[in-house]
Motif scaffolding. Sequence first.
Motif, PDB file in Angstrom:
ATOM      1  N   ASP A  84      38.165  13.944  79.364  1.00  0.00           N
ATOM      2  CA  ASP A  84      36.855  13.667  79.942  1.00  0.00           C
ATOM      3  C   ASP A  84      36.697  12.339  80.821  1.00  0.00           C
ATOM      4  O   ASP A  84      35.853  12.190  81.674  1.00  0.00           O
ATOM      5  N   SER A  98      28.228  20.550  84.360  1.00  0.00           N
ATOM      6  CA  SER A  98      28.464  20.846  82.956  1.00  0.00           C
ATOM      7  C   SER A  98      29.765  21.511  82.860  1.00  0.00           C
ATOM      8  O   SER A  98      30.064  21.998  81.489  1.00  0.00           O
ATOM      9  N   THR A  99      30.501  21.875  83.856  1.00  0.00           N
ATOM     10  CA  THR A  99      31.512  22.607  83.961  1.00  0.00           C
ATOM     11  C   THR A  99      32.704  21.973  84.343  1.00  0.00           C
ATOM     12  O   THR A  99      32.824  21.312  85.169  1.00  0.00           O
ATOM     13  N   MET A 100      33.837  22.398  83.751  1.00  0.00           N
ATOM     14  CA  MET A 100      35.187  21.829  83.853  1.00  0.00           C
ATOM     15  C   MET A 100      36.079  22.909  84.342  1.00  0.00           C
ATOM     16  O   MET A 100      35.962  24.145  83.613  1.00  0.00           O
ATOM     17  N   ARG A 144      35.493  19.458  88.619  1.00  0.00           N
ATOM     18  CA  ARG A 144      34.201  19.597  87.819  1.00  0.00           C
ATOM     19  C   ARG A 144      33.114  20.432  89.062  1.00  0.00           C
ATOM     20  O   ARG A 144      32.512  19.667  89.618  1.00  0.00           O
ATOM     21  N   ASP A 172      32.620  24.931  79.478  1.00  0.00           N
ATOM     22  CA  ASP A 172      31.584  23.658  79.205  1.00  0.00           C
ATOM     23  C   ASP A 172      32.416  22.363  78.918  1.00  0.00           C
ATOM     24  O   ASP A 172      33.148  22.429  78.189  1.00  0.00           O
ATOM     25  N   GLN A 173      32.076  21.497  79.796  1.00  0.00           N
ATOM     26  CA  GLN A 173      32.966  20.175  79.737  1.00  0.00           C
ATOM     27  C   GLN A 173      32.789  19.610  78.224  1.00  0.00           C
ATOM     28  O   GLN A 173      33.623  18.853  77.476  1.00  0.00           O
ATOM     29  N   GLN A 174      31.636  19.913  77.324  1.00  0.00           N
ATOM     30  CA  GLN A 174      31.778  19.271  75.943  1.00  0.00           C
ATOM     31  C   GLN A 174      32.765  19.998  75.053  1.00  0.00           C
ATOM     32  O   GLN A 174      33.164  19.394  74.083  1.00  0.00           O
ATOM     33  N   ALA A 195      36.380  18.583  76.915  1.00  0.00           N
ATOM     34  CA  ALA A 195      36.422  17.043  77.441  1.00  0.00           C
ATOM     35  C   ALA A 195      37.152  16.315  76.533  1.00  0.00           C
ATOM     36  O   ALA A 195      37.957  15.259  77.086  1.00  0.00           O
TER      37      ALA A 195
END
Length: 600
Positions: A187, A211-213, A227, A247-249, A252
Amino acid sequence: MHHLALYPQCGACTDMIFRHERVVALFGKEDDSSSYLGRTEPFPFPDAARSVASVNGFRLCRFPDCKRCAASPQFMPIHCDCFEVFRKCCGEGVDASARLWTVAAWRSPWRRAPPIYLASETLEADSLRAIADIARLPQLYELPTELLEMVRRYSEHALLWRAISARSLAARVSATSPNPLLTLSLDDILFWERGGELERRDPGRPPLSSSTMQLTIDSDGIRRVERPSPPSPEVFSRGAFAYVVEDQQAIAKLEAQFKDGLLRLVLPRGQPAPAPRIWNTPNPPDMPRCETFMRGATGLSPARLFAVDADHRATGITFFFSAGALFGVHVHVPHAPDATPAFRRFSRARRRTMVWVYLPLAPRHDPLLALGVRRSPAPSSPAILARTQRGAAHGLPDVVIGPYLPGPARDHVVNRAVTGPPITLVYSEPLQGRPIPFFGACVRPAGAAAASRTRPGAPDAPAEPPFAALEPRAHPLGDGAYFARAPLAGVAAAELFYDEGGRFCRGLLLRYRGGARRALGQCRVHVDATARVAEPRGLCHRLETRARGPRRTAYAVEVALRDGAGDHGHRGEEGWSCHRLEGMLNFWFTDVSSFIEIDS
């Protein structure tokens, strides 16, 4: 006894490791495998089956997701000759084993990730010249790049190329200094690229809009962390890169380990959630929109998922079947015109029973309108279903290829509109000699609502109109036979595929005047010898039987296509049956037999 977990990929040259090749295994500390601990004695690489062999007190194991392997140190297998080349080519003062351990371990995007076979970059010139001189092949480095790559492609697993890769790796390692281990939360990373500077997130700044990694992976491991906003529009990769797009969530909070200029992820031990998906494209489809045709019962995470649009770049699909199960898929595109590289990744034992089932595509002239599978009420592997625009318009039967499934059946099909986006084929790489864990399809969101009549969560939604059932027919090849059929009327050209002896027909590829194409038998495109006939007038065939053991009989068929009304070469020979190009050609086949029958 601790297990020695093995994957068939060399940590030095990145080439495949085949059964009985001599290897050593480097291993790291048992707690987190972040530093080198030692290496084993040389040993022959075991088969994919469970092994009872051991080395240095470790049981050799190639069983995917083995719990004992998960509790053991991480091992990286290295060809013995690659290890020797690397060690001898490292500069003075370089701890060759420790540096090689880091490079090999960090090639995996995270610990114990299945191997990803990616195309390596162009051969490094100094190493090519040095190894070619040692091999007394100085003319090799004088070849143009295109010819050199052609030679390399036809001998891709040769020691010569592996030695060049090992020497190049030693040169890169010797030119850099080792760095201590650094661990960060994913993150905290804004951007990182191998060989560049790390950009870290400022804790005082507001959350990022993206919102994307995206992680880009090459043959050396994770190459870039970014990102992207918006996500990359590219749909298909040429084989040199793989991608994690999440999704980064979701990812991350994972940790990233940096060492010697390399990066890999650390997945929490005992984490119930699956590992991040690895794709062939930075723009993967939304999986909830995809229909699942086949899913492995083992629950294993696939090494890599492929999403390939059946658009103008795809000229065909080869399905690899063995013992009735689907073991692999290869999509034919301009930079990968034949399926030989995918075939070579199977074990030698599996190759002997492999059947190639080809689905020709001509998206610009005959777009794919439906793709799916057919399942029989009896336990069996599904057959492949396909419908094309011109085939349907000219009254050709739908494509039903693969295991012979006559009688009642259940079809699971994805449809698209003629003017809508193409069907996207989604499938996974096979794992350790097992059938592929996933095979499905979807239509991209731009036209999914209007183009697909198969809704997610509705696996029995029918095609429109439904695919016709096959009538049971007697044939001599038994229950394990594969089947394809196609009409003979309207054929504008035909291509015969021969076996290794050049006498018996292994497959037929028919092209119709309306532009549609149909494949029967095993059409090993760009692999087997072929003969093309334009405007054929008739088809002749002769069956030959051969004993295979006391109770087994194999069948082979000779096929001749007449391109005129005169003598066609076998007048007076017994056993030939000649037909006009009319009626239906039925083709049954296995890994050792072929049998055809023509309905008038």
